[in-house]
Write a protein that holds these residues in place. Structure first.
Motif, PDB file in Angstrom:
ATOM      1  N   PRO A  97      40.926  26.299  46.368  1.00 20.33           N
ATOM      2  CA  PRO A  97      40.626  27.713  46.564  1.00 20.33           C
ATOM      3  C   PRO A  97      41.801  28.632  46.226  1.00 20.33           C
ATOM      4  O   PRO A  97      41.596  29.805  45.903  1.00 20.33           O
ATOM      5  CB  PRO A  97      40.243  27.829  48.037  1.00 20.33           C
ATOM      6  N   ASP A 100      41.135  28.960  42.424  1.00 19.40           N
ATOM      7  CA  ASP A 100      39.865  29.611  42.100  1.00 19.40           C
ATOM      8  C   ASP A 100      39.025  29.686  43.372  1.00 19.40           C
ATOM      9  O   ASP A 100      38.229  28.791  43.666  1.00 19.40           O
ATOM     10  CB  ASP A 100      39.131  28.822  41.009  1.00 19.40           C
ATOM     11  N   VAL A 102      36.465  31.526  44.469  1.00 22.32           N
ATOM     12  CA  VAL A 102      35.004  31.619  44.406  1.00 22.32           C
ATOM     13  C   VAL A 102      34.402  30.255  44.099  1.00 22.32           C
ATOM     14  O   VAL A 102      33.456  29.820  44.753  1.00 22.32           O
ATOM     15  CB  VAL A 102      34.566  32.686  43.372  1.00 22.32           C
ATOM     16  N   ARG A 103      34.951  29.579  43.145  1.00 15.04           N
ATOM     17  CA  ARG A 103      34.434  28.266  42.741  1.00 15.04           C
ATOM     18  C   ARG A 103      34.631  27.218  43.836  1.00 15.04           C
ATOM     19  O   ARG A 103      33.862  26.267  43.941  1.00 15.04           O
ATOM     20  CB  ARG A 103      35.134  27.830  41.466  1.00 15.04           C
ATOM     21  N   ASN A 104      35.690  27.364  44.643  1.00 12.09           N
ATOM     22  CA  ASN A 104      36.030  26.373  45.660  1.00 12.09           C
ATOM     23  C   ASN A 104      35.817  26.895  47.078  1.00 12.09           C
ATOM     24  O   ASN A 104      36.479  26.442  48.015  1.00 12.09           O
ATOM     25  CB  ASN A 104      37.481  25.928  45.473  1.00 12.09           C
ATOM     26  N   THR A 157      36.979  36.069  49.785  1.00  7.88           N
ATOM     27  CA  THR A 157      36.352  35.323  48.686  1.00  7.88           C
ATOM     28  C   THR A 157      34.934  35.826  48.442  1.00  7.88           C
ATOM     29  O   THR A 157      34.508  35.994  47.295  1.00  7.88           O
ATOM     30  CB  THR A 157      36.351  33.817  48.999  1.00  7.88           C
ATOM     31  N   GLU A 161      33.623  37.480  45.050  1.00  6.81           N
ATOM     32  CA  GLU A 161      32.402  37.015  44.385  1.00  6.81           C
ATOM     33  C   GLU A 161      31.455  38.183  44.129  1.00  6.81           C
ATOM     34  O   GLU A 161      30.858  38.293  43.066  1.00  6.81           O
ATOM     35  CB  GLU A 161      31.734  35.956  45.264  1.00  6.81           C
ATOM     36  N   VAL A 166      35.074  36.417  37.561  1.00  5.65           N
ATOM     37  CA  VAL A 166      34.830  35.099  36.974  1.00  5.65           C
ATOM     38  C   VAL A 166      36.126  34.315  36.993  1.00  5.65           C
ATOM     39  O   VAL A 166      37.215  34.863  37.148  1.00  5.65           O
ATOM     40  CB  VAL A 166      34.272  35.202  35.536  1.00  5.65           C
ATOM     41  N   ALA A 167      36.017  33.022  36.810  1.00  6.98           N
ATOM     42  CA  ALA A 167      37.167  32.134  36.933  1.00  6.98           C
ATOM     43  C   ALA A 167      38.329  32.552  36.039  1.00  6.98           C
ATOM     44  O   ALA A 167      39.480  32.499  36.438  1.00  6.98           O
ATOM     45  CB  ALA A 167      36.753  30.706  36.620  1.00  6.98           C
ATOM     46  N   ARG A 168      38.059  33.006  34.830  1.00  3.91           N
ATOM     47  CA  ARG A 168      39.157  33.323  33.916  1.00  3.91           C
ATOM     48  C   ARG A 168      39.964  34.532  34.382  1.00  3.91           C
ATOM     49  O   ARG A 168      41.110  34.692  33.994  1.00  3.91           O
ATOM     50  CB  ARG A 168      38.650  33.505  32.497  1.00  3.91           C
ATOM     51  N   ARG A 171      42.135  32.698  37.164  1.00  2.46           N
ATOM     52  CA  ARG A 171      42.980  31.681  36.525  1.00  2.46           C
ATOM     53  C   ARG A 171      42.883  31.830  35.021  1.00  2.46           C
ATOM     54  O   ARG A 171      41.952  31.307  34.398  1.00  2.46           O
ATOM     55  CB  ARG A 171      42.528  30.282  36.935  1.00  2.46           C
ATOM     56  N   LEU A 174      41.808  29.037  32.587  1.00  2.00           N
ATOM     57  CA  LEU A 174      40.416  28.593  32.441  1.00  2.00           C
ATOM     58  C   LEU A 174      39.701  29.304  31.305  1.00  2.00           C
ATOM     59  O   LEU A 174      38.597  28.911  30.920  1.00  2.00           O
ATOM     60  CB  LEU A 174      39.635  28.827  33.752  1.00  2.00           C
TER      61      LEU A 174
END
Length: 176
Positions: A97, A100, A102-104, A157, A161, A166-168, A171, A174
Protein backbone atom coordinates in the motif's frame (compact mmCIF):
# COMPACT_ATOMS: atom_id res chain seq x y z
CA UNK A 1 0.39 20.62 -3.19
CA UNK A 2 -2.65 19.08 -4.86
CA UNK A 3 -5.13 16.82 -3.10
CA UNK A 4 -3.74 13.60 -4.59
CA UNK A 5 -0.23 14.40 -3.39
CA UNK A 6 -1.53 15.32 0.07
CA UNK A 7 -3.48 12.06 0.31
CA UNK A 8 -0.49 9.98 -0.76
CA UNK A 9 1.68 11.78 1.78
CA UNK A 10 -0.90 11.17 4.54
CA UNK A 11 -1.13 7.47 3.63
CA UNK A 12 2.65 7.10 3.65
CA UNK A 13 3.06 8.84 7.00
CA UNK A 14 0.44 6.52 8.50
CA UNK A 15 2.09 3.48 6.97
CA UNK A 16 5.51 4.62 8.18
CA UNK A 17 4.12 4.69 11.73
CA UNK A 18 2.70 1.17 11.38
CA UNK A 19 5.83 -0.21 9.72
CA UNK A 20 8.09 1.36 12.34
CA UNK A 21 5.94 0.01 15.17
CA UNK A 22 6.00 -3.49 13.75
CA UNK A 23 9.74 -3.33 13.11
CA UNK A 24 10.47 -2.15 16.66
CA UNK A 25 8.15 -4.83 18.07
CA UNK A 26 9.89 -7.45 15.98
CA UNK A 27 13.44 -6.39 16.72
CA UNK A 28 12.77 -6.14 20.44
CA UNK A 29 11.37 -9.67 20.58
CA UNK A 30 14.85 -11.12 19.98
CA UNK A 31 16.64 -9.94 23.18
CA UNK A 32 13.77 -10.46 25.63
CA UNK A 33 15.88 -11.52 28.62
CA UNK A 34 18.31 -8.64 28.26
CA UNK A 35 15.51 -6.10 27.81
CA UNK A 36 13.62 -7.43 30.78
CA UNK A 37 16.74 -7.32 32.95
CA UNK A 38 17.22 -3.67 31.96
CA UNK A 39 13.52 -2.96 32.60
CA UNK A 40 13.76 -4.52 36.04
CA UNK A 41 16.77 -2.33 36.87
CA UNK A 42 14.95 0.78 35.67
CA UNK A 43 11.82 -0.04 37.69
CA UNK A 44 13.91 -0.56 40.81
CA UNK A 45 15.93 2.60 40.18
CA UNK A 46 12.79 4.68 39.79
CA UNK A 47 11.21 3.20 42.91
CA UNK A 48 8.12 2.03 41.03
CA UNK A 49 7.54 -0.77 43.56
CA UNK A 50 6.44 1.86 46.08
CA UNK A 51 3.34 2.79 44.07
CA UNK A 52 2.87 -0.18 41.71
CA UNK A 53 4.12 -3.28 43.55
CA UNK A 54 1.92 -5.65 41.54
CA UNK A 55 3.38 -4.43 38.25
CA UNK A 56 6.95 -4.76 39.49
CA UNK A 57 6.14 -8.19 40.94
CA UNK A 58 4.77 -9.30 37.59
CA UNK A 59 7.83 -8.04 35.70
CA UNK A 60 10.07 -9.85 38.19
CA UNK A 61 8.07 -13.06 37.77
CA UNK A 62 8.28 -12.85 33.98
CA UNK A 63 12.03 -12.25 34.24
CA UNK A 64 12.48 -15.23 36.53
CA UNK A 65 10.42 -17.37 34.16
CA UNK A 66 12.50 -16.33 31.17
CA UNK A 67 15.74 -16.96 33.06
CA UNK A 68 14.62 -20.40 34.28
CA UNK A 69 13.37 -21.36 30.84
CA UNK A 70 16.58 -20.20 29.18
CA UNK A 71 18.67 -22.20 31.65
CA UNK A 72 16.70 -25.43 31.29
CA UNK A 73 15.22 -25.16 27.80
CA UNK A 74 17.04 -22.53 25.70
CA UNK A 75 15.36 -23.75 22.51
CA UNK A 76 12.02 -22.33 23.70
CA UNK A 77 13.33 -18.85 22.83
CA UNK A 78 13.23 -19.96 19.21
CA UNK A 79 9.47 -19.37 19.41
CA UNK A 80 9.99 -15.69 20.17
CA UNK A 81 12.52 -15.55 17.33
CA UNK A 82 9.70 -16.61 15.02
CA UNK A 83 7.43 -14.03 16.67
CA UNK A 84 10.03 -11.38 15.88
CA UNK A 85 10.33 -12.60 12.30
CA UNK A 86 6.55 -12.50 11.88
CA UNK A 87 6.42 -8.88 13.03
CA UNK A 88 9.13 -7.95 10.52
CA UNK A 89 7.37 -9.86 7.75
CA UNK A 90 4.04 -8.18 8.53
CA UNK A 91 5.81 -4.82 8.31
CA UNK A 92 7.00 -5.74 4.81
CA UNK A 93 3.38 -6.40 3.77
CA UNK A 94 2.63 -2.70 4.18
CA UNK A 95 5.11 -1.80 1.45
CA UNK A 96 2.41 -2.75 -1.07
CA UNK A 97 0.00 0.00 0.00
CA UNK A 98 2.96 2.39 0.39
CA UNK A 99 3.72 1.93 -3.31
CA UNK A 100 0.13 1.76 -4.58
CA UNK A 101 -2.52 2.28 -1.90
CA UNK A 102 -5.59 1.89 -4.09
CA UNK A 103 -4.43 -1.37 -5.64
CA UNK A 104 -3.33 -2.76 -2.25
CA UNK A 105 -6.17 -1.48 -0.08
CA UNK A 106 -6.83 -5.04 1.05
CA UNK A 107 -3.60 -4.91 3.09
CA UNK A 108 -4.98 -1.97 5.07
CA UNK A 109 -8.23 -3.85 5.62
CA UNK A 110 -6.31 -6.97 6.67
CA UNK A 111 -4.26 -4.87 9.09
CA UNK A 112 -7.44 -3.57 10.70
CA UNK A 113 -8.78 -7.13 11.03
CA UNK A 114 -5.52 -8.09 12.72
CA UNK A 115 -5.82 -5.12 15.09
CA UNK A 116 -9.36 -6.17 16.00
CA UNK A 117 -8.23 -9.76 16.49
CA UNK A 118 -5.79 -8.69 19.18
CA UNK A 119 -8.68 -7.94 21.54
CA UNK A 120 -10.18 -11.44 21.85
CA UNK A 121 -6.73 -13.04 21.67
CA UNK A 122 -5.41 -10.97 24.57
CA UNK A 123 -8.48 -11.58 26.71
CA UNK A 124 -8.83 -15.30 25.97
CA UNK A 125 -5.18 -16.38 25.78
CA UNK A 126 -4.18 -13.94 28.51
CA UNK A 127 -6.76 -15.38 30.89
CA UNK A 128 -5.83 -18.97 30.04
CA UNK A 129 -2.12 -18.20 30.53
CA UNK A 130 -2.70 -16.34 33.80
CA UNK A 131 -1.69 -12.85 32.69
CA UNK A 132 -2.91 -9.96 34.83
CA UNK A 133 -5.75 -7.94 33.34
CA UNK A 134 -3.56 -4.83 33.19
CA UNK A 135 -1.04 -6.64 31.01
CA UNK A 136 -3.83 -7.84 28.72
CA UNK A 137 -5.01 -4.23 28.38
CA UNK A 138 -1.47 -3.14 27.47
CA UNK A 139 -1.40 -5.80 24.74
CA UNK A 140 -4.81 -4.65 23.48
CA UNK A 141 -3.57 -1.08 23.35
CA UNK A 142 -1.08 -2.04 20.63
CA UNK A 143 -3.95 -3.06 18.36
CA UNK A 144 -5.94 0.06 19.17
CA UNK A 145 -2.95 2.34 18.59
CA UNK A 146 -2.06 0.65 15.29
CA UNK A 147 -5.66 0.86 14.11
CA UNK A 148 -5.63 4.67 14.24
CA UNK A 149 -3.11 5.24 11.42
CA UNK A 150 -4.58 2.33 9.49
CA UNK A 151 -8.07 3.87 9.59
CA UNK A 152 -6.64 7.23 8.51
CA UNK A 153 -4.74 5.54 5.67
CA UNK A 154 -7.82 3.57 4.61
CA UNK A 155 -9.99 6.69 4.49
CA UNK A 156 -7.32 8.56 2.53
CA UNK A 157 -7.02 5.60 0.15
CA UNK A 158 -10.79 5.60 -0.43
CA UNK A 159 -10.63 9.34 -1.14
CA UNK A 160 -7.70 8.78 -3.50
CA UNK A 161 -9.69 6.09 -5.28
CA UNK A 162 -12.69 8.43 -5.58
CA UNK A 163 -10.47 11.02 -7.23
CA UNK A 164 -9.76 8.49 -9.95
CA UNK A 165 -6.05 8.22 -9.30
CA UNK A 166 -4.51 5.49 -11.39
CA UNK A 167 -1.43 3.49 -10.49
CA UNK A 168 0.91 5.44 -12.78
CA UNK A 169 0.11 8.67 -10.90
CA UNK A 170 1.13 7.11 -7.59
CA UNK A 171 4.00 5.04 -8.98
CA UNK A 172 5.48 6.49 -12.17
CA UNK A 173 7.41 3.25 -12.74
CA UNK A 174 4.08 1.49 -13.47
CA UNK A 175 3.46 3.72 -16.47
CA UNK A 176 5.93 1.76 -18.57
Amino acid sequence: MNERTALIRRIRVCLAIVIAGLAVSGLTAFPLREELALGRQILRGLGVAAFAPEAVGWVDRVGEGLDATAAAFPFIAYGTDWLAFAHLLIAVAFIGPWRDPVRNVFVLQWGLVACAGIIPLAFIAGAIRGLPLGWQLIDISFGVVAAVPLVIALRATRRLEALGTVAREVRPDLAR
